[in-house]
Motif scaffolding. Sequence first.
Motif, PDB file in Angstrom:
ATOM      1  N   GLY A 101      -4.701  -7.319  11.093  1.00 50.26           N
ATOM      2  CA  GLY A 101      -3.652  -6.482  10.537  1.00 50.26           C
ATOM      3  C   GLY A 101      -2.431  -7.218  10.022  1.00 50.26           C
ATOM      4  O   GLY A 101      -1.452  -6.585   9.624  1.00 50.26           O
ATOM      5  N   GLY A 117      -2.339  -9.107   7.336  1.00 49.20           N
ATOM      6  CA  GLY A 117      -2.315  -9.145   5.874  1.00 49.20           C
ATOM      7  C   GLY A 117      -3.165 -10.235   5.243  1.00 49.20           C
ATOM      8  O   GLY A 117      -3.000 -10.547   4.062  1.00 49.20           O
ATOM      9  N   ARG A 118      -4.116 -10.799   5.997  1.00 50.94           N
ATOM     10  CA  ARG A 118      -4.960 -11.867   5.425  1.00 50.94           C
ATOM     11  C   ARG A 118      -5.868 -11.299   4.328  1.00 50.94           C
ATOM     12  O   ARG A 118      -5.958 -11.858   3.236  1.00 50.94           O
ATOM     13  N   TYR A 141       0.894  -1.168   0.000  1.00 48.54           N
ATOM     14  CA  TYR A 141       0.000   0.000   0.000  1.00 48.54           C
ATOM     15  C   TYR A 141       0.921   1.203   0.000  1.00 48.54           C
ATOM     16  O   TYR A 141       1.557   1.481   1.018  1.00 48.54           O
ATOM     17  N   THR A 183      -5.436  -8.583   2.654  1.00 47.77           N
ATOM     18  CA  THR A 183      -4.593  -8.145   1.541  1.00 47.77           C
ATOM     19  C   THR A 183      -4.234  -9.332   0.648  1.00 47.77           C
ATOM     20  O   THR A 183      -4.160  -9.196  -0.576  1.00 47.77           O
TER      21      THR A 183
HETATM   22  N1  LIG Z   1      -6.109   0.593   2.036  1.00 47.00           N
HETATM   23  C1  LIG Z   1      -5.043   0.499   2.841  1.00 47.00           C
HETATM   24  N2  LIG Z   1      -4.102   1.470   2.807  1.00 47.00           N
HETATM   25  C2  LIG Z   1      -3.014   1.406   3.599  1.00 47.00           C
HETATM   26  N3  LIG Z   1      -2.769   0.404   4.458  1.00 47.00           N
HETATM   27  C3  LIG Z   1      -3.665  -0.599   4.538  1.00 47.00           C
HETATM   28  C4  LIG Z   1      -4.853  -0.598   3.734  1.00 47.00           C
HETATM   29  N4  LIG Z   1      -5.556  -1.709   4.027  1.00 47.00           N
HETATM   30  C5  LIG Z   1      -4.848  -2.361   4.963  1.00 47.00           C
HETATM   31  N5  LIG Z   1      -3.715  -1.721   5.279  1.00 47.00           N
HETATM   32  C6  LIG Z   1      -2.700  -2.158   6.230  1.00 47.00           C
HETATM   33  O1  LIG Z   1      -2.190  -3.393   5.774  1.00 47.00           O
HETATM   34  C7  LIG Z   1      -2.001  -4.283   6.828  1.00 47.00           C
HETATM   35  C8  LIG Z   1      -2.725  -5.565   6.538  1.00 47.00           C
HETATM   36  O2  LIG Z   1      -4.111  -5.326   6.466  1.00 47.00           O
HETATM   37  P1  LIG Z   1      -5.155  -6.482   6.193  1.00 47.00           P
HETATM   38  O3  LIG Z   1      -4.694  -7.288   5.045  1.00 47.00           O
HETATM   39  O4  LIG Z   1      -6.498  -5.843   6.078  1.00 47.00           O
HETATM   40  O5  LIG Z   1      -5.078  -7.324   7.528  1.00 47.00           O
HETATM   41  P2  LIG Z   1      -6.029  -8.474   8.089  1.00 47.00           P
HETATM   42  O6  LIG Z   1      -7.078  -8.741   7.069  1.00 47.00           O
HETATM   43  O7  LIG Z   1      -5.154  -9.624   8.335  1.00 47.00           O
HETATM   44  O8  LIG Z   1      -6.626  -7.944   9.345  1.00 47.00           O
HETATM   45  C9  LIG Z   1      -2.505  -3.584   8.091  1.00 47.00           C
HETATM   46  O9  LIG Z   1      -1.391  -3.127   8.793  1.00 47.00           O
HETATM   47  C10 LIG Z   1      -3.317  -2.437   7.592  1.00 47.00           C
HETATM   48  O10 LIG Z   1      -3.204  -1.346   8.442  1.00 47.00           O
END
Ligand SMILES: Nc1ncnc2c1ncn2[C@@H]1O[C@H](COP(=O)(O)OP(=O)(O)O)[C@@H](O)[C@H]1O
Lengths: 312, 231
Positions: free
Chosen positions: B37, B39-40, B11, B42
């Motif tokens: 947080g 990255g699941r 990101y 993502t």
């Molecule tokens: N749109 C975004 N922009 C910037 N950072 C993001 C965004 N979405 C998620 N993140 C960051 O990426 C990391 C992984 O997020 P995410 O994949 O949603 O985690 P999970 O689904 O495992 O809870 C986190 O630290 C989150 O803060």
Amino acid sequence: METIVFSTLNGVLYGLLLFMLSSGLTLIFSMMGVLNFAHASFYMLGAYFAYAIGATTGFWAAMLLAPILVAGVGALVERYGLRNVHRHGHVAELLFTFGIAFLIEEIVKLIWGRNPVPYSPPAVLQQPLFTLWGTQYPSFRVFMMIVAVLMFITLWLMLKKTRIGLIVQAALTHPHMVGHLGHNVPLVFMGVFAVGCGMAALAGVIGGALLVTDPAMALTLGPIVFVVVVVGGMGSLGGAFVASILIGLIQTFAVAVDASLSDLLARFGVMVSNRSDLGRITLAQVAPMLPFLLLVLVLIFRPRGLMGARES
Amino acid sequence: MLEVSGLNAYYGKSHILQGVDIHVDAGEVVSLIGRNGVGRSTTVKAIMGEVPPHGRVRFKGRDIAGLPSHRIARLGIGYVPEHRDIFPDLTVRQNLMLGMKDAKKEGRWTIQGSLDMFPNLAARADSPAGVLSGGEKQMLTMCRTMMGDPDLVMIDEPTEGLAPLIVRQVGELISEIARRGVAILLVEQKLSIALDISHRVYVMGHGRIVFEGTPAELKANETVRKEWLEV
Ligand SMILES: Nc1ncnc2c1ncn2[C@@H]1O[C@H](COP(=O)(O)OP(=O)(O)O)[C@@H](O)[C@H]1O
Ligand SMILES: [Mg+2]
């Protein structure tokens, strides 16, 4: 009485013309999140294309062909322009549409010159339709209302009753999700952009014949269409409709009511001499200012517009 | 069926996924669990093309990294995102209709079948989906994705914020999906429903896979549970 009836008719007419433009602009805005500054340029292209095509095919075929051609131009602009610029954010997109607007204006000047072209309604539609209080009402105006209303009914049916309309509605709010379900969202965007441009062009085919077809017509109407979209509420078709009619009526009535500011102020007990500069301003002179005054007021007191849902 | 290797995602400047390797075979139920947080989401977004993927993503033997989402969906991957993105202005029935990739092409799943399975949805079939409760929205998003008849479905945190009774219903629907032969990649935070129905489990920590094994192996592995799952 006479003034009220004719002003209402003309106000609604002007409002419908505005809505033919603002409906497309609103759809495009909801989808892409960017105000297309070039929207009124497609309105102008509609008028010029109809004039040029009509010279050989006559008005009726031109009325059909011009919007289709302009929709094609719109599709190209979206596919090869806006889609690439989109990656660089909204500011770049806005600047891009600015560029397109001026480009179209210059091209129009290059081909058709700076002066108005003699584009007018076909003879059948120039006859008066009815006479009220000794004033004739031209049939072309009524024809315009019918075309506008038919266009809106078609648009509404397409949006609400067809599968592609449902996909468009869903993509307005959740484009990613629609893509995840296997629908080609970029293609839908291009289609909406093209249809929006086509509708603006249809407005131009009629508006050009009714008013005037010159290279300034886009810049005359464009800002007012923006006002409509903002006042109505960004992204709300219903709001755009109400705002179009409202602004149409306000402007027409302001011109028709022949009151000077001094008369108006006199009602409230303020005396200004008719000979002073302020006193000589008539409501008709203020008319062009009114939409923008409305815009400023709405932005201050109701920023989401009449019916807009505030985007987070 | 799905093979992901060396997957990286960003990101802006922050490097979120740092070489993720996972695979899901045909008909298999696989869970991807981990703390918030890590990255699941993502990971599934990168597979789906919503976040640009760097690395290898193959599905049914084809490279799909970099394809637009709608192409990936049409190859047979369904995706139920974590925020229950129903279309609020459309009716429940219209939501289900849009799950079909082409008009009038129902596969293993039908609109009537979904409504029969969930009487609450049937009762509101012609109301705007925006009025549904959280649990009903979850059922609707899952049913809607299944209307596209995918061979693999990725479901992101379907039980988050739902009452225990509804969580059980979600579990039953997931089991039904598996019974019909659809492979599942289930993203969860907790072990609960994931462990009951999964063949294999991945544990994710800070953008990498830190454990892979069967639910029984994870249960036995206290170190992994303590370090990467429990709070
Ligand atoms: N749109 C975004 N922009 C910037 N950072 C993001 C965004 N979405 C998620 N993140 C960051 O990426 C990391 C992984 O997020 P995410 O994949 O949603 O985690 P999970 O689904 O495992 O809870 C986190 O630290 C989150 O803060
Ligand atoms: Mg998540």
